[in-house]
Design a protein around this motif. Structure first.
Motif, PDB file in Angstrom:
ATOM      1  N   ASP A  64       0.824  -1.200   0.000  1.00 10.24           N
ATOM      2  CA  ASP A  64       0.000   0.000   0.000  1.00 10.24           C
ATOM      3  C   ASP A  64       0.866   1.260   0.000  1.00 10.24           C
ATOM      4  OD1 ASP A  64       0.421   0.998   2.827  1.00 10.24           O
ATOM      5  OD2 ASP A  64      -0.412  -0.980   3.257  1.00 10.24           O
ATOM      6  N   ARG A  65       0.235   2.376  -0.323  1.00  4.29           N
ATOM      7  CA  ARG A  65       0.918   3.663  -0.454  1.00  4.29           C
ATOM      8  C   ARG A  65       1.671   4.028   0.829  1.00  4.29           C
ATOM      9  NH1 ARG A  65       0.324   8.062  -3.659  1.00  4.29           N
ATOM     10  NH2 ARG A  65      -1.501   7.111  -4.635  1.00  4.29           N
TER      11      ARG A  65
ATOM     12  N   ASP B 219      -0.388   5.171  -8.110  1.00  2.00           N
ATOM     13  CA  ASP B 219      -0.783   3.772  -8.254  1.00  2.00           C
ATOM     14  C   ASP B 219      -1.266   3.589  -9.692  1.00  2.00           C
ATOM     15  OD1 ASP B 219      -1.838   1.215  -8.116  1.00  2.00           O
ATOM     16  OD2 ASP B 219      -3.000   1.589  -6.302  1.00  2.00           O
TER      17      ASP B 219
ATOM     18  N   ASP C  66      -2.349  -1.385  -5.843  1.00  2.00           N
ATOM     19  CA  ASP C  66      -1.247  -1.338  -4.869  1.00  2.00           C
ATOM     20  C   ASP C  66      -0.096  -2.260  -5.251  1.00  2.00           C
ATOM     21  OD1 ASP C  66      -2.408   0.558  -3.215  1.00  2.00           O
ATOM     22  OD2 ASP C  66      -3.242  -0.909  -1.824  1.00  2.00           O
TER      23      ASP C  66
ATOM     24  N   TRP D 111       3.390   0.647  -9.202  1.00  2.00           N
ATOM     25  CA  TRP D 111       3.571   2.029  -8.767  1.00  2.00           C
ATOM     26  C   TRP D 111       4.513   2.796  -9.684  1.00  2.00           C
ATOM     27  CZ3 TRP D 111       0.795   4.297  -5.062  1.00  2.00           C
ATOM     28  CH2 TRP D 111       0.131   3.482  -4.141  1.00  2.00           C
TER      29      TRP D 111
END
Length: 77
Positions: A4-5, A25, A30, A33
């Protein structure tokens, strides 16, 4: 697995605390990237060396939790 970010940004900020970091994204999953990282620690380094520094910051998670990372790195002007 995906990253995840928040996790990705925390890894990058730990390695490059002075950096301007822009994450996108690319696929909404996710797992793919794009990262633009501008950091003084890249000054005087080749593009390959800069990217190696980013991969090192990911602690071996590239290719595992993180499937794809499009990189754009540079030192501040």
């Amino acid at each position: 697995m995906a990253m995840d970010r928040t996790t990705l940004e925390n890894l990058l900020r730990t390695a490059f605390p002075d950096a301007e970091i822009n994450l996108v994204d690319l696929a909404g999953d996710d797992d793919h990237w794009s990262a633009e990282i501008i950091s003084a620690s890249f000054r005087g380094k080749t593009r390959v060396a800069q990217h190696q520094m980013v991969y090192a910051a990911l602690n071996g998670q590239m290719g595992g939790e993180l499937h794809a990372l499009q990189l754009k790195t540079s030192a501040p002007a």
